[in-house]
Enzyme design. Structure first.
Site, mmCIF file in Angstrom:
data_model
loop_
_atom_site.group_PDB
_atom_site.id
_atom_site.type_symbol
_atom_site.label_atom_id
_atom_site.label_comp_id
_atom_site.label_asym_id
_atom_site.label_seq_id
_atom_site.Cartn_x
_atom_site.Cartn_y
_atom_site.Cartn_z
ATOM 1 N N ASP A 679 -11.320 -15.999 -1.278
ATOM 2 C CA ASP A 679 -12.780 -16.090 -1.197
ATOM 3 C C ASP A 679 -13.214 -17.522 -0.877
ATOM 4 O OD1 ASP A 679 -15.420 -14.856 -1.517
ATOM 5 O OD2 ASP A 679 -15.605 -16.162 -3.265
ATOM 6 N N LYS A 683 -15.515 -19.253 2.432
ATOM 7 C CA LYS A 683 -16.633 -20.190 2.305
ATOM 8 C C LYS A 683 -16.359 -21.506 3.037
ATOM 9 C CE LYS A 683 -17.935 -18.201 -2.154
ATOM 10 N NZ LYS A 683 -18.013 -18.387 -3.617
#
Length: 818
Positions: A679, A683
């Site tokens: 994750d 980003k």
């Protein structure tokens, strides 16, 4: 003297006629001097046309239509009149209807209804209406008298749309009224030739009758009573927020009527305009309402744009080629050929280059017009200096109208900005030197959307209505709905934004409401919805509704939904989403979405992709746009990893901290998704791309912090067993860092074009040292912020802050559309 006219909808039923009686009794009791023109009962003219055409086909079904016609009038008399008056009127009507019956039988025998015959047939509608109502008024104490307009309005023999002899008609009107002091109840629409044959005045004929009477009598004003509150700023069937125009000039009214306003019809205004007689448009069903006042005087303090009107379906024909340039008489040949064929031109536009002339006509005439024009320019077309006529179908014309436009700069700019920001392409433009109207030709499918966009831009510029389509109503979505509900009144009053959630969907069902889903009962709206949710169906519905100021919200982490972003943006619909998949997938696709959004002039916003509600992407964008140079970006970008390493100390086991984070809902169901930095990588990719780097997932170096046994664990339970075994491994790392006064942080870094994610030890001088809880922190080191980097810190996860971030983007998009 005042001239009043009541249309067919006003006299459609006996109870409506009773309302008119009350209006006229009020006038009469005040000592007003007036005369009244009446149309046929609502629907009667169509009925007479139908029975005539049926008879002309040799179909005896006309007899049943005639019976219904007679019964309707007889029933109205019985409800409105009593005693001797009723008997007398019924007797007169029966005699009249016998004439009509014989006339229809004649049409049936000869199988033909000529224009001359049709004018006589149609006259029975107005004659019946005015005759009945004159006796109703008399029974209610008004000294009224029936007046057949054929006795005073004289025309030529152009049956169906006769031309009035104004001099003779005005003379007869004046003489008649001087000799008959009663309140005259006049038949609208009908007239007669000088030889006495019945004629009709064409479309809007009853209004024309009233205007002719006013001019002949030098009346104080005309009152046209209809079923709406005057002339509205736009068609209320297409623009729900349309409102009454209090006053307008003759010229404005003429333009509005030319472009489709049904309340008035241009010839109606001519006699009144010539004698400067004001006209009121009033509502029979709301007599106290002021309505619209039409006169020669313009209100200098009024709206620059008085109204927005449209013609729904036109064809645009274009004559173009080098043979047009500098050649005198081209326009005369073009429009002369069309005039000879009696083809009316609705709009004309020509560029200063003289390379082309475009003109709009009714679509059913397009093929004929093409043939006629190509015959007129046969030589030039054969010589290939002029191209064959080009036809564009399925178009509409929109016009903004107002005499004050000439005094206010920027009107056209606002027009094109409103259309452009809603993805509406302008095919052609026309504006006269008087600046009374600016007309644009657009795709017919965009007509309603364009009308609403322009109406909002010119009349409701203080309030912008946003139409939201939301997919995903879980934790983030439901929180966003509550935030919108709570803040709605404030946004409308203080920020001039009205938010309507028009479409709403979960994984199973989707609900739509053009007036906006009730935010108190949105769950019920979805639960009771009949349409099953498919993202394809949802997007297609959103696009087909084609609403102005549309925003699509994706509150999911669903790849299938993100696959539709391209289609949504290409339909000129803005997007706000916390879904990171589209922006962190292949760079080419990311760039394509950004390009489409820019090309279509819409917003593609994803601030919540990094840091939830924190202003991370916007801060980075502002730094770049203002000319700063990004040297390094460091970040703790995961709320779950932040919590894990902020909570991990010598008194805890690493496995216990991870277990606690999972229980609190910070991690994914499989904590390895977080611990492996997947994750965080998404980003970091997004931030890198915002700086201009074409970074792909494979370009990011991720330190593997988990022992191989943990990676290989087959179940979550097995994972935690292995994590317990690895506690000593993590404790060694923690202790090593603590020995030098450092703490462990999972840091994403972008520097010199390289991206990495790893477990780093930082001392007390580093901003990450003081992190606690599940906070995110992003540190920007730039040319301007080199000695003391710019820090953004706060909750980087959670429904409240993520929903708030999306909400902020909705408002940003709304302000952009304004």
């Amino acid at each position: 003297m005042k001239v009043l006219k009541f249309g067919g909808s006003s006299v459609a039923k006996p109870e409506r006629i009773k309302s008119i009686v009350n209006i006229l009794k009020d006038y009469y009791s005040r000592g007003e001097k007036f005369t009244v023109v009446f149309s046929a009962f609502g629907g009667i003219t169509d009925s007479l046309i139908e029975m005539s055409s049926t008879a002309a086909k040799g179909d005896k079904a006309y007899e049943e239509l005639f019976k219904a016609f007679s019964t309707r009038h007889f029933d109205s008399v019985k409800e409105l009149l009593g005693g001797a008056s009723q008997k007398m009127v019924l007797k007169e009507l029966k005699e009249n209807h016998e004439v009509l019956k014989n006339l229809l039988y004649g049409i049936y025998l000869v199988r033909e209804a000529s224009p001359r015959t049709m004018d006589y047939v149609l006259s029975f509608g107005e004659r019946n209406s005015a005759f009945i109502i004159s006796h109703v008024l008399k029974e209610h104490g008004i000294n009224s008298k029936y007046l057949d307009a054929r006795d005073i309005i004289k025309t030529n023999k152009n049956f169906g749309s006769a031309k009035v002899d104004l001099t003779l008609s005005y003379k007869k009107i004046k003489e008649y009224y001087e000799q008959n002091p009663e309140v005259q109840i006049v038949t609208g629409f009908i007239s007669s030739s000088k030889g006495g044959l019945t004629t009709t005045l064409g479309r809007g004929g009853s209004d024309y009758t009233a205007s002719l009477l006013a001019a002949g009598l030098d009346a104080k004003h005309v009152e046209i009573w209809t079923d709406v509150n005057g002339v509205l700023t736009a068609d209320p069937r297409k623009v729900k927020k349309a409102f009454t125009i209090p006053s307008m000039t003759y010229a404005e009214a003429m333009e509005m009527s030319h472009f489709g306003a049904k309340v008035i019809y241009p010839p109606t205004l001519q006699p009144a305009l010539y004698k400067n007689i004001p006209i009121y448009i009033k509502n029979t069903f709301d007599p106290a309402f002021e309505g619209t006042f039409i006169s020669e005087k313009s209100d200098p303090n009024g709206h620059a744009v008085k109204g927005i009107s449209s013609i729904n379906n036109i064809a645009l024909l274009t004559l173009q080629g080098s043979g047009l340039f500098g050649v005198p008489g081209i326009a005369a040949r073009l429009f002369g050929s069309l005039a000879q064929a009696k083809i009316n031109i609705i709009l004309i536009t020509q560029g200063s280059s003289e390379h082309s002339i475009s003109f709009a006509i009714k679509p059913e005439l397009a093929t004929t017009a093409k043939k006629i024009v190509e015959e007129a320019f046969e030589f030039e077309i054969q010589s290939k200096i002029i191209e064959p006529i080009k036809i564009e179908q399925d178009l509409s014309i929109l016009a903004i109208i107002g005499e004050n436009m000439r005094y206010q700069p920027g009107i056209s700019g606002r027009l094109f900005q409103a259309l452009g920001k809603n993805g509406i392409n302008v095919v052609a433009i026309a504006q006269g030197s008087s600046e009374l109207n600016v007309s644009v030709v657009i795709n017919r499918s965009d007509e309603s959307k364009a009308l609403n966009s322009l109406h909002e831009a010119f009349f409701l510029s203080d309030t912008k209505e946003l139409h939201i389509f939301m997919v995903g109503v879980g934790l983030i979505g439901s929180t966003l709905i509550q935030q919108i509900k709570k803040q709605a009144a404030f946004l409308k009053e203080k920020r001039s934004l009205e938010l309507k959630i028009v479409g709403l969907a979960n994984s199973k069902k989707m609900a739509f409401n053009l007036d906006g889903v009730d935010l108190d009962n949105w769950k019920e709206a979805i639960d009771t919805a009949e349409e099953k949710m498919t993202i394809g169906g949802f997007v297609e519905k959103m696009k087909s509704l084609n609403l102005s100021n549309t925003i699509f919200i994706d509150n999911t982490a669903n790849e299938q939904i993100s696959n539709y972003y391209e289609s949504i943006l290409d339909a000129s619909i803005s997007i706000s989403t916390p879904n990171k998949i589209a922006t962190s997938s292949a760079y080419l696709q990311y760039q394509r979405l950004k390009t489409i959004a820019e090309k279509r002039g819409v917003q593609f916003m994803y601030e919540t992709n990094v840091g939830a509600g924190l202003p991370v992407i916007s801060t980075l964008t502002d730094l770049i746009n203002s000319g700063d140079q990004i040297l390094k970006i460091e970040g703790v970008l995961s709320g779950s990893l932040s919590y894990i390493f902020n909570s991990y100390n010598k008194n805890t086991n690493f496995s216990d901290v991870v277990q606690k984070a999972k229980e609190l809902g910070y991690t994914e169901p499989d904590p390895r998704t977080d611990l492996n930095g997947i994750d965080v990588r998404r980003k970091l990719i997004i931030l890198a791309r915002e700086t201009g780097l074409s970074l792909e997932a494979t370009d990011v170096e991720i330190e593997n912090i988990l022992p191989q046994a943990c990676q290989d664990a087959k179940t979550i339970d097995d994972l935690f067993v292995e994590l317990e075994k690895a506690n000593s491994y993590f404790e060694a790392k923690r202790a090593e860092a603590a020995k030098d006064g450092r703490v462990l942080r999972m840091i994403a870094k972008l520097e010199n074009g390289k991206a990495s994610i790893g477990l780093n030890a930082v001392d007390s001088s580093h901003p990450f040292y003081s992190l606690n809880g599940s906070d995110n922190m992003i540190v920007f080191t730039t040319e301007r912020y080199k000695e003391r980097p710019l820090v953004v810190r706060g909750p980087g996860a959670g429904a409240e802050v993520t929903a708030a971030g999306v909400f902020a983007e909705i408002i940003t998009i709304g302000n952009y559309l304004s």
